[in-house]
Design an enzyme around this catalytic site. Structure first.
Site, PDB file in Angstrom:
ATOM      1  N   CYS A 171     -41.916 -38.512 -21.704  1.00 31.28           N
ATOM      2  CA  CYS A 171     -41.355 -39.655 -22.436  1.00 31.28           C
ATOM      3  C   CYS A 171     -41.238 -40.924 -21.586  1.00 31.28           C
ATOM      4  O   CYS A 171     -40.999 -42.009 -22.117  1.00 31.28           O
ATOM      5  CB  CYS A 171     -39.996 -39.295 -23.011  1.00 31.28           C
ATOM      6  SG  CYS A 171     -40.127 -38.036 -24.277  1.00 31.28           S
ATOM      7  N   HIS A 202     -36.083 -45.851 -24.715  1.00 33.94           N
ATOM      8  CA  HIS A 202     -36.863 -44.747 -25.281  1.00 33.94           C
ATOM      9  C   HIS A 202     -36.063 -44.184 -26.455  1.00 33.94           C
ATOM     10  O   HIS A 202     -34.840 -44.035 -26.374  1.00 33.94           O
ATOM     11  CB  HIS A 202     -37.074 -43.675 -24.206  1.00 33.94           C
ATOM     12  CG  HIS A 202     -37.615 -42.383 -24.729  1.00 33.94           C
ATOM     13  ND1 HIS A 202     -38.752 -42.335 -25.495  1.00 33.94           N
ATOM     14  CD2 HIS A 202     -37.162 -41.107 -24.615  1.00 33.94           C
ATOM     15  CE1 HIS A 202     -38.982 -41.063 -25.826  1.00 33.94           C
ATOM     16  NE2 HIS A 202     -38.033 -40.301 -25.308  1.00 33.94           N
ATOM     17  N   ASN A 256     -39.000 -39.501 -32.278  1.00 37.95           N
ATOM     18  CA  ASN A 256     -39.382 -39.590 -30.866  1.00 37.95           C
ATOM     19  C   ASN A 256     -40.903 -39.438 -30.753  1.00 37.95           C
ATOM     20  O   ASN A 256     -41.430 -38.337 -30.926  1.00 37.95           O
ATOM     21  CB  ASN A 256     -38.656 -38.492 -30.081  1.00 37.95           C
ATOM     22  CG  ASN A 256     -38.954 -38.538 -28.596  1.00 37.95           C
ATOM     23  OD1 ASN A 256     -39.845 -39.277 -28.151  1.00 37.95           O
ATOM     24  ND2 ASN A 256     -38.238 -37.747 -27.827  1.00 37.95           N
TER      25      ASN A 256
END
Ligand code: UT7
Length: 329
Positions: A116, A256, A286
């Site tokens: 990520c 994020h 996500n």
């Protein structure tokens, strides 16, 4: 070679059309909209459907849009980096595939994998080639097709992830704007808590790995959550302090998008109100390497030249970091 600063000169994103809502997930696993919304902030996510549709489809659309918007000739691109955890294939690199399909015939290209935090790592890597004076135009893509590694019978992971991504064009800054400072970190002891067991060289694919569902994301959510909150918030706070930033002069935190509660904790740690936090987790979930470019794309029209942005990420590895930049247009 003259050392200078890299600036983002354009951003474009792409998400697939198919919308997987919380309501549809309720028909697939034992979950409900109330739980997903209150525990993660997610309402829907996009899924790339169809045969032979790899993450490069997302990257190609994002880069094509970027080149058009910025009036950039693909032949002028020197380097294309693709941050992804879900490459089309183990090799060739997805970046090679994207570069070929957008006509970046004079570029060299490679993938970068930092889960990520991939986009943040790639942005900083790409910016060094500009800052050093080695190259003039670098494209950085952050994209993932998380649906390709998600078990849609596992309610603890299938509600979180989605597909999508974006791309930025980096060029030399002509003024005081651009990428100013970063703190990037990794700690491989995070491996047990977030990984994909099989399909790599340690455990190649076999009938057994497929039967054991070892080609899907394995996550110990609670442990990852605690590490994410602590590390993302602390690193963002350290970066903010050493650049004399505060809620008064930060235009946006660009976090994020893993969990709304992690985002809120990071914002609160650096004293930023909700109105200054880029948020689209409710629409895309996500998307791993895709979240930060998708945020910049969504908020592009609200940004002004000189705006101070703090980008922050946390992901598998563990990997994490924060970047301070002044928006350039
Ligand atoms: O981006 C890469 C890094 N990843 C992250 O940052 C993710 C970090 N972790 C998280 O976001 C959260 O830990 C999750 C969203 C994954 C899970 O939320 P949580 O609040 O930590 O839930 P939990 O795993 O502690 O589970 C609490 C309860 C459990 O039930 P019991 O044992 O208390 O009866 C779970 O079985 O919630 C249950 N549960 C669900 N219930 C309804 C877990 N998933 C679901 C679900 N729907 N989808």
């Amino acid at each position: 070679m003259e050392v200078s600063r890299a600036a983002i000169k354009g951003i474009h994103g792409y998400v697939p059309d198919y919308i997987l809502t919380n309501q549809e997930l309720e028909t697939m696993v034992d979950t409900n909209d109330e739980w997903i919304t209150s525990r993660t902030g997610i309402k829907e996510r996009r899924i790339l459907k169809g045969e032979n549709q790899g993450v490069s489809v997302i990257g190609v659309e994002a880069v094509k849009g970027l080149l058009e918007k910025t009036n950039t000739d693909p032949l002028d691109i020197d380097l294309l980096i693709c941050a992804t955890t879900t490459p089309d294939m183990a090799f060739p690199a997805t970046a090679n595939i994207i570069a070929n399909k957008v006509g970046a015939k004079n570029s060299f290209s490679y993938d970068l994998q930092a889960a990520c935090s991939g986009f943040l790592y790639a942005l900083n890597t790409g910016s060094q080639f500009i800052a050093s004076g080695m190259y003039k135009k670098v494209v950085v893509v952050g994209a993932d097709k998380m649906s390709s590694i998600i078990d849609y019978t596992d309610r603890s992971t299938c509600i979180i992830f989605g597909d999508g991504g974006g791309a930025v064009l980096l060029e030399k800054s002509e003024d005081d704007t651009g990428i100013i400072d970063s703190i990037l970190k990794s700690d491989g002891s995070g491996e047990p808590y977030l990984h994909l067991k099989a399909g790599g060289s340690r455990k190649p694919a076999s009938l057994e790995t497929i039967q054991n569902k070892e080609h899907f994301v394995y996550q110990e959510g609670g442990t990852v959550f605690k590490f994410a909150v602590t590390n993302m918030a602390n690193t963002a706070a350290e970066l903010v302090a050493r650049n004399n930033l505060s809620s008064d002069n930060i235009a946006y935190l660009v976090p994020h998008q893993a969990n709304k509660r992690i985002i809120d904790a990071t914002a609160s740690r650096i004293g930023i109100g909700e109105e200054k936090v880029m948020l689209n987790i409710h629409r895309y979930g996500n998307t791993t390497s895709g979240t930060i470019p998708l945020c910049l794309w969504d908020y592009e029209k609200k940004l002004k030249k000189g705006d101070n942005l703090v980008l922050a990420a946390f992901g598998g590895g563990f990997t994490w970091g924060a970047t301070y930049l002044k928006w350039s247009y």
